[in-house]
Design an enzyme around this catalytic site. Structure first.
Site, short mmCIF file in Angstrom:
data_model
loop_
_atom_site.label_atom_id
_atom_site.label_comp_id
_atom_site.label_asym_id
_atom_site.label_seq_id
_atom_site.Cartn_x
_atom_site.Cartn_y
_atom_site.Cartn_z
N CYS A 2 0.86 -1.18 0.00
CA CYS A 2 0.00 0.00 0.00
C CYS A 2 0.90 1.24 0.00
O CYS A 2 2.10 1.15 0.16
CB CYS A 2 -0.86 0.01 1.26
SG CYS A 2 -1.89 -1.44 1.43
N ARG A 27 1.49 1.71 -6.01
CA ARG A 27 1.66 0.75 -4.91
C ARG A 27 0.34 0.09 -4.53
O ARG A 27 0.28 -0.82 -3.72
CB ARG A 27 2.26 1.42 -3.67
CG ARG A 27 3.66 1.96 -3.85
CD ARG A 27 4.15 2.63 -2.58
NE ARG A 27 4.23 1.66 -1.49
CZ ARG A 27 5.30 0.90 -1.26
NH1 ARG A 27 6.35 0.99 -2.06
NH2 ARG A 27 5.33 0.04 -0.27
N TRP A 74 -3.66 -1.64 -1.39
CA TRP A 74 -3.64 -2.88 -2.16
C TRP A 74 -4.17 -3.93 -1.20
O TRP A 74 -3.45 -4.33 -0.26
CB TRP A 74 -2.23 -3.22 -2.64
CG TRP A 74 -2.19 -4.45 -3.47
CD1 TRP A 74 -1.88 -5.71 -3.04
CD2 TRP A 74 -2.48 -4.58 -4.85
NE1 TRP A 74 -1.96 -6.59 -4.06
CE2 TRP A 74 -2.33 -5.94 -5.20
CE3 TRP A 74 -2.85 -3.69 -5.83
CZ2 TRP A 74 -2.54 -6.41 -6.49
CZ3 TRP A 74 -3.05 -4.16 -7.12
CH2 TRP A 74 -2.91 -5.49 -7.44
N ASN A 100 0.64 -0.35 6.01
CA ASN A 100 1.09 -1.14 4.86
C ASN A 100 1.73 -2.39 5.43
O ASN A 100 2.68 -2.31 6.20
CB ASN A 100 2.10 -0.36 4.03
CG ASN A 100 2.70 -1.21 2.91
OD1 ASN A 100 2.05 -2.17 2.47
ND2 ASN A 100 3.92 -0.91 2.50
N GLY A 101 1.18 -3.59 5.07
CA GLY A 101 1.77 -4.83 5.58
C GLY A 101 0.67 -5.79 6.01
O GLY A 101 -0.47 -5.71 5.54
N GLU A 483 8.79 -20.85 -19.11
CA GLU A 483 8.67 -19.47 -18.61
C GLU A 483 9.82 -18.61 -19.12
O GLU A 483 9.62 -17.45 -19.51
CB GLU A 483 8.61 -19.47 -17.09
CG GLU A 483 8.55 -18.09 -16.45
CD GLU A 483 7.33 -17.27 -16.88
OE1 GLU A 483 6.38 -17.86 -17.46
OE2 GLU A 483 7.32 -16.06 -16.66
N LYS A 487 9.21 -15.21 -21.31
CA LYS A 487 9.78 -13.90 -20.91
C LYS A 487 10.56 -13.29 -22.06
O LYS A 487 10.41 -12.13 -22.40
CB LYS A 487 10.69 -14.07 -19.69
CG LYS A 487 9.96 -14.25 -18.39
CD LYS A 487 9.33 -12.99 -17.86
CE LYS A 487 7.85 -12.82 -17.95
NZ LYS A 487 6.89 -13.80 -17.87
N GLU A 490 8.30 -12.30 -25.16
CA GLU A 490 7.27 -11.26 -24.98
C GLU A 490 7.89 -9.88 -24.76
O GLU A 490 7.21 -8.88 -24.96
CB GLU A 490 6.29 -11.61 -23.87
CG GLU A 490 6.81 -11.57 -22.46
CD GLU A 490 5.68 -11.79 -21.44
OE1 GLU A 490 4.54 -11.39 -21.68
OE2 GLU A 490 5.97 -12.41 -20.41
N HIS A 506 12.65 -35.48 -31.07
CA HIS A 506 11.42 -35.81 -31.82
C HIS A 506 11.04 -34.70 -32.77
O HIS A 506 9.86 -34.55 -33.14
CB HIS A 506 10.29 -36.11 -30.83
CG HIS A 506 10.60 -37.27 -29.93
ND1 HIS A 506 10.58 -38.58 -30.35
CD2 HIS A 506 11.01 -37.29 -28.63
CE1 HIS A 506 10.94 -39.36 -29.36
NE2 HIS A 506 11.21 -38.62 -28.30
N LYS A 605 -1.69 -6.11 -19.63
CA LYS A 605 -1.40 -6.75 -18.34
C LYS A 605 -2.49 -7.75 -17.98
O LYS A 605 -2.22 -8.76 -17.36
CB LYS A 605 -1.29 -5.68 -17.23
CG LYS A 605 -0.86 -6.24 -15.87
CD LYS A 605 0.51 -6.89 -15.95
CE LYS A 605 0.91 -7.53 -14.63
NZ LYS A 605 2.14 -8.37 -14.74
C1 AGP Z 1 3.16 -13.19 -18.58
O1 AGP Z 1 4.38 -12.46 -18.54
C2 AGP Z 1 2.13 -12.49 -19.42
N1 AGP Z 1 1.90 -11.18 -18.93
C3 AGP Z 1 0.86 -13.32 -19.58
O2 AGP Z 1 1.20 -14.57 -20.12
C4 AGP Z 1 0.06 -13.56 -18.28
O3 AGP Z 1 0.77 -14.44 -17.45
C5 AGP Z 1 -1.28 -14.21 -18.65
O4 AGP Z 1 -2.00 -13.31 -19.46
C6 AGP Z 1 -2.13 -14.57 -17.41
O5 AGP Z 1 -2.46 -13.41 -16.70
P1 AGP Z 1 -3.20 -13.58 -15.28
O6 AGP Z 1 -2.22 -14.27 -14.37
O7 AGP Z 1 -3.52 -12.19 -14.84
O8 AGP Z 1 -4.43 -14.42 -15.50
#
Ligand code: AGP
Length: 610
Positions: A2, A27, A74, A100-101, A483, A487, A490, A506, A605
């Site tokens: 927060c 935050r 938050w 905050n915490g 993962e 990263k 993207e 394969h 996001k």
């Molecule tokens: C991950 O870096 C991406 N931003 C994306 O794959 C994300 O993980 C995915 O859209 C799921 O989002 P969520 O966890 O908010 O459901």
């Protein structure tokens, strides 16, 4: 996480508080509120973004006073509503608290306070502090003394600021684990979670140390320990501009959030063990009898959350002996999956708003499955549609690419897996305790993995123009490889794929030719010898291998072109540590390529469309 801001000085406090909260909205933005000492205490607070609070203040013509504090929330305990917004008041309405915490022992305190006649107005952990200060005030000759006596009753993490109508000349702050700084001005002084909140008023700051209590008045600041002993302090001059300050001096939110992972993991673990060391995950709201009836687990998620689910699959199956099926959310409900009332479905979503996962969760519930949401966002859609929730407590993640929320998803899922094993009796208490100890070691191990940043920066120069990257791993190294590939692709826009290392022969190995970089997750585990063979396979075809290996592994050095050594962890938890160098590799390459790492092209996001 927060945002907190406090002001004591010759000017009207309200505009300074509002501007400070605006600088702290990154935050947390579930709700906002202010308390101003104006003869009494005026408190105005609203759910929603800061604009909601500003509208409410405009409606009532603002509040006048030169001492005050503000909070942007938050949510961790209690949904994002007006009543749960900070500040919180005591019974008299003359003591206000912002926090905050996490107050870990709030439930026991709240029960005792209610028994002693205190009336509560919120579902938060924070409110207990207001009532404790109310009790202590008559027993001490100062607000600071009452606050010191209060925090000695608390366990958890907190940065608290307290205002009292009976001490109109100042505010008191206290810090344990959560950030708190003092801003020193000319005839005015301030408190804040972070520098941006008051950078327009001063560039002179004092970081508050652990377990210190700060008394802030217009003409000066006093800092003591919890026993009231004066503590010396050294003011610091900050040269940052505002943009740099909002990222705590990091170039991007992504790098800040990568480096926040140790504290985020610690927050995810906090408050989940009772004094006897038993796991307590009350918010999953699943009767133990129902857990005992579970005979199958489904996991549904997207992107990074899906990779966290893959890691969890290994742990859940190993610890509970329950079969775990995992689906990409957008595929799940279209394949007519087999679920019933004995199926437990885990919906993983940091935003809690990903429509694919929401629809998957709805489908699972329609099939009578019990659903637990694993989310970072209190009160988000998925948490309202699930039967139970496990919050990851990573704090707001601003960068589109998930990093710290991935780490806390895995740790939270490990806790859930151990909790299921505890209830189903598939593990002895001492076994569970030993795994909890391994989880508790993760923040320090991630801290050490972050030290690879310099070596990775050099690697990034070598591979910044690569056309293709392969990421390979076995067992839990496979989701880590997935993962790492996600990263990189993207945020740098380099084509990258993650594969099970045993799958290369394969087909995918056809992609390997001279100079193709292959990242091999080859940390210590029961399939490590197989990983060595897979590294030899790709090396024989010209690949340049970047291995992520366990500290002290000498064998790998003769095989891989570059080795990134990480601390030894249990193989079921290793992705939490292994992913750190993969995140840094993606970040450093993307920066060299001039990419916007916080807001990559084509991405959002939270994907709220199917
Ligand atoms: C991950 O870096 C991406 N931003 C994306 O794959 C994300 O993980 C995915 O859209 C799921 O989002 P969520 O966890 O908010 O459901």
């Amino acid at each position: 996480m927060c945002g907190i801001v406090g002001y004591v000085g010759p000017d009207e406090a309200l505009p300074i508080l509002i501007e400070g909260l605006r600088r702290l909205e990154y935050r947390g933005y579930d709700s906002a509120g202010v308390a101003v000492v104006d003869g009494g205490l005026s408190v105005v607070k609203r759910a929603g973004k800061l604009a909601e609070l500003e509208g409410a203040l405009a409606e009532q013509g603002g509040v006048a006073g030169r001492v005050g504090m503000g909070h942007t929330r938050w949510a961790t305990h209690g949904g994002p509503t007006d009543r749960n917004a900070h500040p919180h008041l005591d019974c008299t309405g003359r003591v206000a608290i912002i926090h905050n915490g996490i107050i870990e022992n709030f439930q026991a305190l709240k029960t005792r306070l209610i028994k002693d006649g205190h009336a509560f107005g919120s579902d938060t952990d924070t409110e207990v502090v207001a009532h404790l200060v109310e009790e202590e005030l008559p027993l001490h000759d100062s607000l600071a003394g009452a606050v010191r006596a209060t925090v000695r009753q608390l366990t958890g993490a907190y940065a608290l600021v307290v205002a009292s109508a009976d001490d109109p000349g100042g505010i008191v702050g206290v810090k344990l684990s959560s950030p708190l700084i003092v801003g020193l001005g000319d005839g005015e002084n301030m408190l804040a979670s972070d520098i941006p909140a008051v950078l327009q008023r001063t560039r002179t700051f004092v970081p508050v140390a652990e377990s210190q209590v700060v008394e802030v008045r217009a003409d000066g600041v006093t800092i003591t320990d919890l026993d009231g002993n004066a503590a010396a302090f050294q003011p610091l001059e900050v040269e940052w501009d505002l943009a740099a300050a909002e990222k705590s001096g990091y170039d991007d939110f992504m790098l800040k959030e990568i480096y926040e992972q140790p504290s985020a993991i610690a927050d995810a673990l906090r408050g989940r063990l009772d004094p006897d060391g038993r796991l307590v995950l009350d918010e999953v709201r699943m009767p133990e009898g129902k857990i005992e009836d579970v005979d199958k687990v489904y996991v549904v998620a997207c992107g990074t959350a899906f990779h966290a689910g893959l890691v969890a699959k290994y742990a859940i199956e190993h610890w509970t002996r329950l079969p775990v099926e995992i689906d990409i959310s957008s595929e799940f409900r279209y394949r007519d999956p087999v679920l019933d009332s004995n199926t437990l479905t885990l919906g993983i979503s940091q935003s809690g708003e990903t429509i694919d996962t929401l629809e998957a969760v709805r489908h699972a519930r329609h099939q009578q499955s019990h659903v637990i949401a694993i989310s970072n966002t209190v009160g988000s859609s998925i948490t309202r549609e699930a039967d139970g929730v496990l919050y990851t407590h990573a704090g707001p993640e601003i960068c589109v690419a998930a990093t710290k929320t991935f780490a806390t998803q895995m740790v939270s899922l490990h806790l859930l897996a151990l909790y299921l094993a505890q209830v189903k009796g598939t593990m002895f208490p001492h076994e569970i305790a030993s795994y909890v100890d391994l989880l508790r070691a993760l923040p320090e191990q991630v801290e050490r993995a972050l030290e690879l940043d310099e070596q990775i920066t050099e690697l990034a120069v070598r591979y910044r123009d690569a056309r293709d990257f392969l990421f390979i791993g076995r067992h839990t190294g496979y989701p880590a490889a997935l993962e790492g590939a996600l990263k990189l692709k993207e945020i740098s826009y380099i084509h990258a794929e993650g594969y099970p290392a045993g799958e290369l022969k394969h087909g995918p190995i056809a992609l390997v030719e001279d100079g193709v970089p292959v990242v091999a997750v080859a940390t210590e585990c029961h399939v490590y010898p197989k990983m060595l063979s897979n590294i030899q396979e790709v090396k024989a075809r010209g690949a340049e291998v970047i291995a992520v290996a366990t500290e002290g592994d000498r064998e790998i050095e003769g095989l891989a072109d570059h080795v990134l050594f990480v601390p030894r962890t249990h193989e079921l938890m290793s992705p939490v540590v292994v992913t750190v160098p993969l995140q840094l590799l993606a970040y450093r390459i993307a920066k060299l390529r001039g990419c916007n790492v916080d807001q990559p092209r084509n991405l959002a996001k939270s994907v709220t469309v199917e």
